[in-house]
Design a protein around this motif. Structure first.
Motif, PDB file in Angstrom:
ATOM      1  N   ARG A 111      46.679  22.449  -4.436  1.00 54.13           N
ATOM      2  CA  ARG A 111      45.364  22.459  -3.789  1.00 54.13           C
ATOM      3  C   ARG A 111      44.985  23.878  -3.407  1.00 54.13           C
ATOM      4  N   ALA A 112      43.698  24.091  -3.354  1.00 50.54           N
ATOM      5  CA  ALA A 112      43.183  25.388  -2.937  1.00 50.54           C
ATOM      6  C   ALA A 112      43.002  25.361  -1.429  1.00 50.54           C
ATOM      7  N   LEU A 125      46.158  29.566  -3.136  1.00 45.44           N
ATOM      8  CA  LEU A 125      46.428  28.342  -3.869  1.00 45.44           C
ATOM      9  C   LEU A 125      47.791  27.815  -3.433  1.00 45.44           C
ATOM     10  N   THR A 144      36.055  28.166  -4.179  1.00 42.82           N
ATOM     11  CA  THR A 144      37.322  27.470  -3.991  1.00 42.82           C
ATOM     12  C   THR A 144      37.589  26.525  -5.158  1.00 42.82           C
ATOM     13  N   THR A 192      39.658  28.161  -7.759  1.00 44.82           N
ATOM     14  CA  THR A 192      41.056  28.266  -7.361  1.00 44.82           C
ATOM     15  C   THR A 192      41.768  26.936  -7.578  1.00 44.82           C
ATOM     16  N   HIS A 193      41.117  25.855  -7.212  1.00 39.85           N
ATOM     17  CA  HIS A 193      41.693  24.522  -7.421  1.00 39.85           C
ATOM     18  C   HIS A 193      41.905  24.262  -8.919  1.00 39.85           C
ATOM     19  N   SER A 209      45.397  23.363 -11.182  1.00 42.38           N
ATOM     20  CA  SER A 209      45.534  22.273 -12.157  1.00 42.38           C
ATOM     21  C   SER A 209      45.902  22.817 -13.530  1.00 42.38           C
ATOM     22  N   SER A 252      42.970  18.221 -15.501  1.00 41.37           N
ATOM     23  CA  SER A 252      43.450  17.596 -14.274  1.00 41.37           C
ATOM     24  C   SER A 252      43.976  16.205 -14.581  1.00 41.37           C
ATOM     25  N   LEU A 273      36.045  20.930  -9.606  1.00 40.19           N
ATOM     26  CA  LEU A 273      36.639  22.034 -10.350  1.00 40.19           C
ATOM     27  C   LEU A 273      35.533  22.915 -10.899  1.00 40.19           C
TER      28      LEU A 273
END
Length: 129
Positions: free
Chosen positions: A27-28, A34, A52, A55-56, A60, A95, A102
């Protein structure tokens, strides 16, 4: 003789998204941090990341890219393959679940994040003197 960097080959076995409680955790925390398993990857120097959600998505993508880390494929090629899959399948294709949170990133940002992952093991080939 010109300088030629040696390709770095990431080893999938050294990448573990499991936290201290034995659960998968990617998770971000925010745009610059991260959470990947037991580690925090510092992405503060990646100024191109603006959301963010990027980053998430990178988190993934790190896990998604593990099958490409076959002890022969250099980091650059792994990152490029993941981004190509993302372009073909969409962001939710990288993901394990459809989340809608995302955002896109470049192969360069993925490679940067992998290089910042503590504990990742790499081998170098073709670096003869």
């Amino acid at each position: 003789m010109p300088f030629r960097p040696c390709p770095r080959i990431p080893l999938a076995d050294s990448i573990d998204p499991v936290n201290a409680f034995g659960k998968r955790s990617i998770r971000a925390q925010d745009r610059q941090r991260l959470i990947f398993g037991r580690q925090v990857i510092d992405l503060a120097d990646l100024e191109q990341l603006t959301e963010t959600a990027q980053t998430h998505a990178i988190g993934s993508a790190i896990e998604y890219g593990k099958p490409y880390m076959d002890r022969h494929t250099p980091l650059r090629a792994v990152a490029e393959r993941v981004v190509a899959d993302m372009a073909e399948k969409g962001l939710d294709g990288i993901s394990d679940r459809i989340c809608g949170h995302l955002a896109g990133f470049r192969a360069l940002e993925l490679a940067f994040a992998l290089n910042r992952l503590r504990g990742i093991q790499m081998i170098q080939e073709g670096c003869g003197s």
